[in-house]
Design a protein around this motif. Structure first.
Motif, PDB file in Angstrom:
ATOM      1  N   GLY A 192       0.836  -1.196   0.000  1.00 18.70           N
ATOM      2  CA  GLY A 192       0.000   0.000   0.000  1.00 18.70           C
ATOM      3  C   GLY A 192       0.868   1.242   0.000  1.00 18.70           C
ATOM      4  O   GLY A 192       2.095   1.163  -0.147  1.00 18.70           O
ATOM      5  N   TRP A 193       0.245   2.395   0.163  1.00 25.24           N
ATOM      6  CA  TRP A 193       1.014   3.643   0.180  1.00 25.24           C
ATOM      7  C   TRP A 193       1.799   3.750   1.491  1.00 25.24           C
ATOM      8  O   TRP A 193       1.229   3.655   2.575  1.00 25.24           O
ATOM      9  N   PRO A 194       3.113   3.948   1.439  1.00 26.56           N
ATOM     10  CA  PRO A 194       3.938   3.972   2.656  1.00 26.56           C
ATOM     11  C   PRO A 194       3.634   5.181   3.548  1.00 26.56           C
ATOM     12  O   PRO A 194       3.335   6.273   3.056  1.00 26.56           O
ATOM     13  N   LYS A 195       3.752   4.970   4.848  1.00 29.27           N
ATOM     14  CA  LYS A 195       3.584   6.069   5.799  1.00 29.27           C
ATOM     15  C   LYS A 195       4.750   7.049   5.707  1.00 29.27           C
ATOM     16  O   LYS A 195       4.584   8.228   6.023  1.00 29.27           O
ATOM     17  N   ASN A 196       5.921   6.556   5.318  1.00 24.55           N
ATOM     18  CA  ASN A 196       7.107   7.407   5.238  1.00 24.55           C
ATOM     19  C   ASN A 196       7.477   7.713   3.780  1.00 24.55           C
ATOM     20  O   ASN A 196       8.654   7.721   3.404  1.00 24.55           O
TER      21      ASN A 196
END
Length: 209
Positions: free
Chosen positions: A95-99
């Protein structure tokens, strides 16, 4: 006539000795070429190598296997010095990374599993990574030397290089960075090992190649 006969015999014997010596010498040279482990480049084929410069405790040479049929290659067109290797959060990069802001412009360190190798590479590219290194999440690895990163047949074409980090290196890198509260490692990639002897390679102490 007797003298001539023995001259002929001596001549034949000398020819046989020279032939056997030449044949044995040539065979020995070939054997040395095939089995001598001195030349690391011959042993490891197309695998890509990189070194960690910082943190100091991880300052070793690491081996990775490039994707078989997708992405671009780690070669003279991709030559990064003091690049940042950033562990992706969450580690699977499905998924879309938090960082995402830390990954942009750097090399993404991703864990294997939950989605295809190609999907992980595409996601890293979308975030802005210049390359992706995928590693096993397990501490004990027994099959990674047989793993090949192949296309998942979804007809997507990433434009960044991707490679699978062999052994437990990925686990050790991520674990060490977490313990040191560091968000990335500094690396040189790729390394030219053409003229490096195997015994001179600075291998991680936890790895046996």
């Amino acid at each position: 006539m007797f003298f001539s006969f023995w001259n002929s015999v001596v001549f034949i014997i000398i020819c046989l000795i020279l032939f056997i010596r030449f044949d044995t010498s040539d065979s020995g040279a070939n054997n040395l070429h095939l089995f001598d482990a001195n030349n690391a480049a011959e042993m490891f084929g197309n695998d890509v190598f990189f070194e960690i410069l910082d943190p100091e405790v991880l300052r070793y040479t690491y081996r990775a296997r490039p994707a078989k049929d997708f992405g671009v290659t780690f070669n003279e067109t991709f030559y990064q010095r003091e690049a940042l290797l950033v562990p992706v959060e969450p580690p699977d990069s499905c998924g879309w990374p938090k960082n995402a802001h830390e990954i942009e412009g750097n090399i993404a360190l991703v864990e294997r599993g939950d989605c295809s190798f190609l999907s992980k590479t595409i996601r890293a590219q979308e975030v802005g990574a210049i390359a992706v290194i995928i590693a096993d999440r397990r501490l004990v690895v027994d099959d990674d030397f047989y793993i090949e990163m192949i296309d998942d047949k979804t007809e997507r074409t990433p434009q960044i290089p991707a490679a699978f980090l062999l052994g437990i290196n990925g686990h050790m890198i991520r674990k060490t960075l977490k313990e040191l509260d560091m968000r990335y490692a500094v690396v040189n990639i790729p390394l030219n090992i053409t003229f490096v002897s195997f015994h001179e390679m600075n291998q991680p102490p936890w790895m046996i190649w």
